[in-house]
Design an enzyme around this catalytic site. Structure first.
Site, mmCIF file in Angstrom:
data_model
loop_
_atom_site.group_PDB
_atom_site.id
_atom_site.type_symbol
_atom_site.label_atom_id
_atom_site.label_comp_id
_atom_site.label_asym_id
_atom_site.label_seq_id
_atom_site.Cartn_x
_atom_site.Cartn_y
_atom_site.Cartn_z
ATOM 1 N N SER A 100 0.956 -1.346 0.068
ATOM 2 C CA SER A 100 -0.005 -0.064 -0.019
ATOM 3 C C SER A 100 0.718 1.119 0.047
ATOM 4 O O SER A 100 1.528 1.519 -0.808
ATOM 5 C CB SER A 100 -1.002 -0.004 1.251
ATOM 6 O OG SER A 100 -1.706 0.959 1.293
ATOM 7 N N ASP A 241 -2.051 6.099 -3.656
ATOM 8 C CA ASP A 241 -1.053 5.463 -2.973
ATOM 9 C C ASP A 241 -0.395 4.232 -3.801
ATOM 10 O O ASP A 241 -0.857 4.146 -4.963
ATOM 11 C CB ASP A 241 -1.219 4.788 -1.656
ATOM 12 C CG ASP A 241 -2.404 4.006 -1.713
ATOM 13 O OD1 ASP A 241 -3.241 3.687 -2.582
ATOM 14 O OD2 ASP A 241 -2.654 2.842 -0.794
ATOM 15 N N ASP A 243 -1.070 1.255 -4.087
ATOM 16 C CA ASP A 243 -1.988 0.087 -4.577
ATOM 17 C C ASP A 243 -3.416 0.701 -5.003
ATOM 18 O O ASP A 243 -4.338 0.094 -5.501
ATOM 19 C CB ASP A 243 -2.230 -1.051 -3.815
ATOM 20 C CG ASP A 243 -3.074 -0.658 -2.537
ATOM 21 O OD1 ASP A 243 -2.789 0.496 -2.064
ATOM 22 O OD2 ASP A 243 -3.812 -1.399 -1.767
ATOM 23 N N ASP A 245 -5.741 2.020 -3.801
ATOM 24 C CA ASP A 245 -6.884 2.094 -3.161
ATOM 25 C C ASP A 245 -7.419 3.588 -2.360
ATOM 26 O O ASP A 245 -8.368 3.697 -2.252
ATOM 27 C CB ASP A 245 -7.349 0.798 -2.104
ATOM 28 C CG ASP A 245 -6.128 0.859 -1.188
ATOM 29 O OD1 ASP A 245 -5.379 1.722 -1.320
ATOM 30 O OD2 ASP A 245 -6.167 -0.065 -0.057
#
Ligand code: MG
Length: 459
Positions: A100, A241, A243, A245
């Protein structure tokens, strides 16, 4: 439940590449995961753009196949793309290799169940049991299934987001949007979503590779991106960020908008867009108390608090039978009609629709929100157990005030509120202080930070 897990934190397992998360560890962890699911389970696997993933990703694919799963390799994909594809395309589970927003030397592994929602603690505990007891189900050679490339995931994701957005409206007004992909997977999908919806898109940090900025989108890491937003006269900027999400927005005046404030802006729009949804926001305890009191509760929107970690928000929305939004203060925003997951691409598309439909620029929307001063800081925490003892001590010291202790300790007084919480992903204690008075917030933060530092030393 959370205390007894040794590998899994708030959001999967994370470690530093070739240190705690070396190929051997990755193989054993992935074997423990595949052994948990029945033989023949179809697993969709994806990864974020971290350079270090090259050391572990193929090892994970092989280990999953060795222990009985039928592996579909999506390659580079945002976490929300894997989640929606697992849910819609008949996979039994998903695995994402990502850390992340953590620094670039980190990687991680998270498991998604067939409904597209993160695996709950009881599943993670069962996986850990396999890991620590070396219970691995090695399949006989003739039962090992080939690993298939599965690039359709990105198409499915882009289409699934677009279905929820009025493309005609966006194409008519052609908003100009700067997308900062953090040199990771958001750079593949978000520009495509916005372009296909009819926006004019300018990409920054959208090539996958060595990260130009920190993966965590913050006012500091987005200084250059914010300058670009104003220099090109964009309607807004959106930054992800590692990833994708999360989506952090930059307004047309170059201001980086805190995640809980953009979430309030989006949620207020969803109330109008989807009047059929229950007027309820589910958010993590790390979101500002005063912000929600003033901008949601006062407008008849119910606010439900959960522990940090989007799985808690997703489950609560399921349990309550719906919500207009679920979000965290870090830019992780979920739009329930699409999926019960934080979704940076979906958030960006909603924001594009919002500004053209409301005919209002993001700067004026930002100004319309009544904002307390919110300060966030962190203190090194050598050991998590110690963090829990510090939280207990703070509960005693502030027992005269209103306390919410579902995760760390939140203390609410009439002048200020604060949250002290051991991070579930990094060896730090997170501290958040808020007040309508900026000076009070600063004073409380200074005093609280040294109080927490002293407590960490002494407990
Ligand atoms: Mg993330």
């Amino acid at each position: 439940m959370q205390l007894s897990r040794k590998l899994f934190g708030t959001d999967g397992v994370r470690g530093i590449v070739n240190q705690t998360f070396n190929p051997e560890f990755a193989v054993r962890l992935a074997m423990a995961v595949a052994t948990y699911f029945p033989p023949g389970s179809r697993v969709l696997v994806g990864k974020d753009g971290r350079i270090g993933n090259a050391a572990v990703y193929d090892a994970v694919l092989s280990a999953l196949a060795a222990c009985g799963s039928k592996v579909y390799d999506a390659g580079y994909a945002p976490t929300p793309a894997i989640q929606v594809a697992v849910r819609d395309l008949g996979f039994d589970y998903g695995v994402v290799i990502t850390a992340s927003h953590n620094p670039p030397e980190w990687t991680g592994l998270k498991v998604v169940l067939s409904d597209g929602i993160e695996a709950p603690p009881e599943v993670e505990l069962a996986i850990e049991k396999n890991f620590f007891e070396n219970r691995f189900r090695y399949m006989p050679w003739y039962n090992i299934r080939s690993i298939q490339r599965y690039p359709l995931v990105l198409d499915h994701y882009v289409e699934s987001v677009k279905e929820h957005i009025d493309a005609n409206m966006i194409a008519k007004h052609k908003p100009k949007i700067v997308v900062d992909g953090a040199n990771s997977v958001g750079g593949i999908t978000t520009p495509r979503i916005l372009k296909e919806l009819g926006a004019k898109v300018l990409t920054v940090n959208c090539d996958i590779g060595y990260p130009y900025r920190e993966y965590e989108p913050t006012p500091t890491s987005l200084t250059d991106t914010a300058k670009i937003v104003t220099a090109v006269g964009a309607d807004f900027g959106v930054a992800h960020d590692g990833d994708a999400d999360r989506a952090i927005f930059i307004d047309n005046r170059g201001r980086v908008i805190p995640g809980d404030i953009s979430a309030i802006i989006l949620a207020s729009y969803v109330v109008e867009k989807n009047p059929e949804l229950p007027k309820r926001i589910v958010t993590a305890i790390s979101t500002s108390h005063f912000l929600m009191e003033r901008n949601a509760k006062s407008k008849g929107i119910d606010v439900v608090w959960t522990r940090v970690g989007f799985i808690n928000i997703a489950r609560k929305i399921l349990e309550l039978g719906g919500a207009i939004a679920g979000f965290e203060d870090n830019g992780g925003f979920g739009y329930p009609p699409h999926q019960l997951a934080r979704d940076g691409g979906m958030s960006a598309a909603l924001m594009a629709e919002l500004i053209v439909k409301k005919k209002q620029d993001l700067a004026s929307l930002y100004e319309s929100i009544e904002k307390p001063t919110i300060l966030r800081s962190k203190v090194p925490l050598p050991d998590r157990e110690k963090g829990f003892r510090v939280v207990e001590e703070l509960k005693n010291r502030y027992s005269h005030a209103k306390i919410i202790d579902i995760d760390g300790v939140k203390v609410i007084t009439s002048e200020y509120a604060f949250l002290v919480r051991p991070s579930g992903t990094e060896p730090i204690m997170r501290i958040m202080v808020e007040s309508w008075n900026a000076k009070t917030a600063e004073d409380v933060m200074n005093a609280l930070k040294s109080e927490v530092e002293k407590l960490i030393m002494s407990t």
